[in-house]
Motif scaffolding. Sequence first.
Motif: not given
Length: 507
Positions: A380-394
């Motif tokens: 049900q999340l609205p389309s286009g809400f997520l612009r980016d996802r980035q993980g920090n390995r450290r």
Amino acid sequence: MSRALVIFVHGWSVTSTDTYGQLPARLRAESERRGGPALDIHHVYLGQYVSFRDEVRVADIARAFDAALAPVLAEAGGNRRFVCITHSTGGPVLREWVERFFVQPKRLDTCPMSHLVMLAPANFGSALAQLGKTRIASLKSWFQGIEPGQGVLDWLELGSSEANALNLRWIHDYPKLKLTRSANPLFQFVLTGDAIDRKLYDHVNSYTGEPGSDGVVRVSSANLNACHLVLRQPGTREGEALPSARKRLRSLEPVDDARAERTAFRIIPGTAHSGDAMGIMRSVANDDRPHPTVDAILRCLAVRDHATYQALCNEFDAENELHQTPQRRVEMERIPVLPDRAHITDPHAMVIFRLFDQEGARVDDVDLLLTAGPADDPNQLPSGFLRDRQGNRRSGAVCFQFNHAVLAGCEPILRPDGRVARGELIPRPPYGLRLDPRVQERFVETWQAAYTSDMGGLLQWIQPNQTTIIDIHLQRIVRSGVFRLTRSLAARDFRRDELGPAIAGKP
């Protein structure tokens, strides 16, 4: 009152003081022309530090700045104070200097800096830092005869332990210091752009054209008006049956929340991170033409007490709200031959998730899902809400960039010619999250947990143009089969023994 010295501090990977452009000369001229802030226009110092050597860290630069500053203040004599204007990484460097030399030793009343004006500071890092550490970037640096600056990039990578530590102290500890109310006040300001210089856009790297940023630093990452939310999973109970324990542990309980003390924050219209045409610093010319960066800096330097600081905060907030009204968010890009292209600059928000067990160790074996609506359904999340996802390995942190206008809703946006650039955005709150273990039924495991709609939703913590750090503490479930005692002296193979019930854990 003695006139304040003026010191400029540049950002990462700079190799020439030419980076400051004509801004120092322009401020000197404006001070003479307007009779404005009491600046020592004859003593303008341009900082130059090494950021392109891998062994140099932000803390090292802060120490070196203190050493370089000492003879300058000694030569100036008396109790001369200075104002500092930084660009990009220079902001975190000066904040680290204040922390190490004045806050930690508890001698803030001796700090010689009165105003810290940060232009496009990467206070919570930059999405580009991770790309700067890649093999391709390293090869490019090698061909240019420099190193990529691994130590500084580690700090700048989104979700880094170093940046999180400084920013959490800013949220929790700095409000108690009353920086703007003391007899020796320290005023801090953040000025950043949200425009993209299309001529500098790198089509291979979409971050250089990321909405909600200036092409390098996100608006939310620059802003020091941030908050910290802590969610915790309840502990297991002695003798509790597994089905009931799993059910009871599904709810994440808010146990702590804090917001940083208000910091003056201004979005400078039409400015990008760098470049002669639109750069928040480089585009300033030493002439009579008005420039929003110069105007904002002079307004910052005119602040003299807590009352005028709060008044400027109010003015900046009102100007930001006007700048981000729906009909001012559309930018038309003129393209030869092809139709004009509409770009919409919505307010965005950055959220840094950190997952720990009850002992404070990292948890890496769960999936984090965002949910929406009364049914707490990810679909049900609205389309286009997520612009980016980035993980920090450290550090193990995961950083999300959300389009806040999509989450909160927005009226239709029209192009200058009256055509619809984008229709109405319909929000779907309340928003929550769910944590699912990747592997179940192990001797040591984590169980599913969620922050659901009946808890009020996450949108109350996720504000436009701001960063939210959300710490989630899960229970590390240890099954009794990990260790058993037996009275049987006969040899037996216990490799296939059952897991056993969960051992009671600390709440």
